[in-house]
Design an enzyme around this catalytic site. Structure first.
Site, PDB file in Angstrom:
ATOM      1  N   CYS A   1      43.734  32.133  24.302  1.00  0.00           N
ATOM      2  CA  CYS A   1      42.493  32.599  23.659  1.00  0.00           C
ATOM      3  C   CYS A   1      42.679  33.035  22.209  1.00  0.00           C
ATOM      4  CB  CYS A   1      41.800  33.671  24.490  1.00  0.00           C
ATOM      5  SG  CYS A   1      42.857  34.991  25.072  1.00  0.00           S
TER       6      CYS A   1
ATOM      7  N   LYS B   1      42.785  40.652  37.331  1.00  0.00           N
ATOM      8  CA  LYS B   1      42.227  40.990  36.023  1.00  0.00           C
ATOM      9  C   LYS B   1      40.708  40.911  36.109  1.00  0.00           C
ATOM     10  CE  LYS B   1      42.534  39.357  31.216  1.00  0.00           C
ATOM     11  NZ  LYS B   1      43.200  38.351  30.358  1.00  0.00           N
TER      12      LYS B   1
ATOM     13  N   GLU C   1      43.514  37.860  45.035  1.00  0.00           N
ATOM     14  CA  GLU C   1      44.113  37.258  43.822  1.00  0.00           C
ATOM     15  C   GLU C   1      45.589  37.625  43.703  1.00  0.00           C
ATOM     16  OE1 GLU C   1      43.413  35.193  41.526  1.00  0.00           O
ATOM     17  OE2 GLU C   1      41.256  35.031  41.235  1.00  0.00           O
TER      18      GLU C   1
ATOM     19  N   LYS D   1      44.459  45.049  35.893  1.00  0.00           N
ATOM     20  CA  LYS D   1      43.953  45.274  34.538  1.00  0.00           C
ATOM     21  C   LYS D   1      42.433  45.242  34.549  1.00  0.00           C
ATOM     22  CE  LYS D   1      43.981  43.209  29.940  1.00  0.00           C
ATOM     23  NZ  LYS D   1      44.308  42.076  29.101  1.00  0.00           N
TER      24      LYS D   1
HETATM   25 ZN   LIG Z   1      43.112  34.683  27.250  1.00  0.00          ZN
END
Ligand SMILES: [Zn+2]
Length: 331
Positions: A124, A201, A239, A254
């Site tokens: 990202c 996350k 997950e 997170k």
């Molecule tokens: Zn990312």
């Protein structure tokens, strides 16, 4: 007669000033902490991050000094994020052997070989659209494509391992990314490189200040199609369970502070768990402290103690250097 009016177990007996320290169940130590570091290819001097007072982006030339300073303070691990000069659709600068993170890893390992270097494996910060991998058309419009992005993550992680990273940390929430990275690392001779998966996350509003820090906001859409809805705890556990089965060495929850119930559950899986006290958690405490509304040190230590109490083996926190200083003062 009078003593029968009292319970036999008086809890305050154990809380007297001299007894209390002996019975303390949870104490944060420097070894629990990981310091995130932002390294920016566009800079010659460190630049403050406005939304995260006290935090900086560093140029590659000085990041090794910063890392060495952390090690001297007693911090044993850093987590690196890179901000490249060039962004494109396919995140080419993310796996460039001469990329910003790869250079930073080499410089840090050269200067401080025994500092554990963890690298964030994601796209990202390197894509022009700001999404975490390869984007393409789906039935709901343009979105992150899972399987084509896995190969990109393999290339990024391998380039980090070749630069000397001890631990790679995929943060993209792609299905199958841990197994894919394990295969890629092992077939290239990096059996000893650990995978710390951002296994659980959440799609959290608390990442806001990080977007300024890492320049990773998105051009369109959001990340709710690959991160977990904050209300979903069974999905959150699953997950981490799946990443355990895929071979993750360290799991992660997170953000940390709002998700202690999830953290406690993920810790039952039996492998080490990291908790990431994210930018928003940092900035909220900083903002209130700057107004005199909260005592910064007391609030930070309470937040970290509670994260550890909930089951974290490691805490990634922007307060790492401050905490190291405070712990030294207490000795
Ligand atoms: Zn990312």
């Amino acid at each position: 007669m009078r003593q029968n009016m009292f319970p036999i177990r008086r809890m305050r007996r154990s809380r007297s000033r001299n007894i209390q320290p002996l019975l303390r169940e949870t104490a944060v130590t420097k070894r629990d902490l990981v310091a995130p570091l932002f390294v920016d290819e566009n800079l010659d001097v460190a630049r403050p991050i406005a939304a995260m007072p006290g935090q900086f982006r560093y140029p590659v030339e000085t990041v090794a000094e910063v890392a060495e300073d952390l090690k001297k303070k007693g911090i044993h691990a850093v987590l690196l994020f890179g901000i490249p000069k060039e962004k494109d659709e396919r995140a080419s600068s993310a796996f460039d052997p001469e990329g910003i993170v790869q250079k930073a890893v080499r410089k840090i390992k050269n200067r401080v070989p025994d500092l554990v270097v963890i690298t964030d494996v994601c796209a990202c910060e390197y894509t022009s659209h700001g999404h975490c991998g390869i984007v393409g058309e789906t039935k709901c419009g343009p979105d992150l494509l899972n399987d084509p992005s896995l190969e990109l993550m393999d290339r990024i992680a391998l380039s980090h391992a070749r630069a000397g990273a001890d631990i790679v940390a995929p943060s993209c929430m792609l299905d199958g990314v841990v197994a894919s990275l394990r295969g890629a690392l092992d077939s290239d001779g990096f059996e000893d490189v650990l995978i710390m998966s951002y296994s659980t996350k959440f799609a959290s509003a608390l990442y806001g200040p990080f977007r300024e820090a890492a320049d990773s906001g998105f051009a369109y859409g959001d990340r709710t199609t690959y991160q977990i809805n904050p209300g979903n705890s069974r999905e959150a556990f699953l997950e981490s369970e799946l990443d355990t089965a895929e071979g993750a060495d360290i799991l992660m929850v997170k953000p940390a502070g709002f998700y202690l119930d999830v953290l406690a559950e993920v810790a039952t899986l039996g492998i080490p768990v990291a908790a990431y006290q994210v930018s928003g958690e940092y900035s909220m405490i900083k903002a209130a402290a700057s107004q005199g509304w909260l005592n910064e040190k007391a609030t930070v230590m309470e937040s970290l103690t509670c994260i550890k109490r909930a089951g974290a083996n490691l805490i990634i926190t922007y307060f790492a250097a401050d905490v190291a200083g405070w712990l030294d003062e207490e000795q």
